[in-house]
Design an enzyme around this catalytic site. Structure first.
Site, PDB file in Angstrom:
ATOM      1  N   ARG A 133      51.682  34.522  43.574  1.00  0.00           N
ATOM      2  CA  ARG A 133      52.341  35.672  42.940  1.00  0.00           C
ATOM      3  C   ARG A 133      51.780  36.979  43.475  1.00  0.00           C
ATOM      4  NH1 ARG A 133      52.278  35.667  36.559  1.00  0.00           N
ATOM      5  NH2 ARG A 133      50.177  36.477  36.880  1.00  0.00           N
TER       6      ARG A 133
ATOM      7  N   GLU B 133      60.575  41.668  27.731  1.00  0.00           N
ATOM      8  CA  GLU B 133      59.232  41.145  27.435  1.00  0.00           C
ATOM      9  C   GLU B 133      58.393  42.214  26.761  1.00  0.00           C
ATOM     10  OE1 GLU B 133      56.487  40.260  30.644  1.00  0.00           O
ATOM     11  OE2 GLU B 133      57.589  41.533  32.035  1.00  0.00           O
TER      12      GLU B 133
ATOM     13  N   LYS C 115      53.684  42.037  39.815  1.00  0.00           N
ATOM     14  CA  LYS C 115      52.570  42.570  39.020  1.00  0.00           C
ATOM     15  C   LYS C 115      51.975  43.775  39.732  1.00  0.00           C
ATOM     16  CE  LYS C 115      49.148  40.386  36.010  1.00  0.00           C
ATOM     17  NZ  LYS C 115      49.905  40.272  34.765  1.00  0.00           N
TER      18      LYS C 115
END
Ligand SMILES: *Cc1c(COP(=O)(O)O)cnc(C)c1O
Length: 337
Positions: free
Chosen positions: A78, A217, A181
């Site tokens: 990721r 979220e 991220k």
């Protein structure tokens, strides 16, 4: 002496951090550093154009005293995906691995003892370091990995929290960077988090940025809900694919629950039996109330101060695997010797 059982979720100095620099198209050697600071060119691209991405994972001290990592390869992958999205080079798996294992080897005594509830949080990050004024990707990067022993992210551990739907801002755009991220997403969310705290809520809950009809979220954690023996979690282009959430999906299916990854319309909120946020830091944090300040509606879940039955089962299974109390049926754990 460290009071392991009362650690905050915060930074504490450790023995060493590890760093690796990228120049002329290649990554250099892993270096071990003891200083906590980084000297940067004032025109570095991370300071002006947001070339920064990061990860978060934990090392756990198992019931058998082993040092355990949970799905670290997924964090490595990721991180490369995040880096590439903002014009930075991938981190090769072997460099991520060497950095991680070296970091742990130098900081073993900072992994909290089993049974204290504390863990060692590991924070990899990558920044663009080239000093340049024109808007362009850096040609030089620094990859850093540091760690800190931490207590639970939410002060009361598994205690349910209240969240507030954010109506005045988005943390990400539909095709923006919400699915990676990067620090920029957090900058976009800081104001809403501060407002949420001022109003007595533990976090802001974001809606899909395009239609404002569906749940996206929470600031730093994915959203899930449970009804009719079904684990439901949002599908959206603007949320981060949480490794914890992916794991809960597997565990829920293993327990015989149905799993639905789909859009969750706002007007479905009233029909859930349980709700929660999940992430490496949040683990599973049950949500007892979702307040919508536009519609002036509160949805409540379960009883105050208790985690719902299905959420508890998922929590116990996940944490049990992480600490080696339960069988690692999915081969998620790497034991470090
Ligand atoms: C890191 C993060 C999560 C949690 O992901 P995990 O892989 O489970 O730790 C969820 N949402 C956002 C926005 C995040 O940055």
């Amino acid at each position: 002496m460290i009071d392991w059982s009362n650690l905050p979720f915060g930074y504490m100095p450790t023995n060493a951090n590890v760093r690796c620099t990228y120049q002329n198209g290649t990554w250099g050697k892993i270096e071990i550093h003891t200083e906590e600071t980084v000297t940067l060119h004032m025109a570095a691209t991370c300071l002006h154009y947001g070339q920064e991405c990061f990860e978060g994972l934990k090392a756990y001290r198992g019931v058998d005293n082993s040092i355990r990592l949970f799905r670290w390869e997924d964090n490595a992958k990721r991180m490369s995906k995040s880096a590439q999205r903002i014009g930075m080079p991938e981190i090769p798996m072997n460099i991520f691995k060497e950095a991680l294992f070296t970091l742990i080897a130098h900081n073993k005594e900072f992994i909290p003892p089993y049974g204290t509830g504390a863990t060692m949080y590991i924070r990899p990050l990558m920044i663009g370091t080239e000093g340049k004024l024109g808007l362009n990707a850096s040609t030089e990067y620094m990859f850093i990995m540091f760690c800190s022993p931490v207590g639970p992210y939410f002060k009361d551990g598994c205690k349910p929290v209240k969240v507030i739907i954010e109506r005045d801002s988005d943390r990400a755009a539909p095709l923006g960077t919400g699915n990676v991220k990067v620090g920029g997403n957090y900058a976009a969310a800081v104001n809403a988090t501060l407002r949420a705290h001022q109003l007595g809520y533990s976090s802001a809950l974001y809606l899909d940025p395009k239609e404002k009809k569906y749940i996206d979220e929470c600031g730093p954690a994915n959203f899930f809900a449970i009804k009719n023996n079904t684990y439901v979690t949002p599908q959206s282009t603007s949320i981060l694919e949480s490794i914890t959430n992916m794991s809960l999906i597997t565990l829920a299916a293993n327990m015989g629950m149905k799993v639905e990854k789909r859009q969750i319309p706002l007007d479905e909120l009233g029909s859930f039996e349980e709700a929660g946020q999940c992430g490496t830091a949040a683990v599973i944090t049950p949500i007892c109330e979702i307040y919508d300040p536009l519609l002036h509606i509160s949805h409540t879940y379960g009883f105050p101060n208790t985690i719902g039955e299905k959420s508890k089962l998922l929590y116990d299974t996940l944490v049990g695997i992480q600490f080696g109390e339960k069988e690692d049926t999915e081969q998620w754990i790497t034991i470090i010797h």
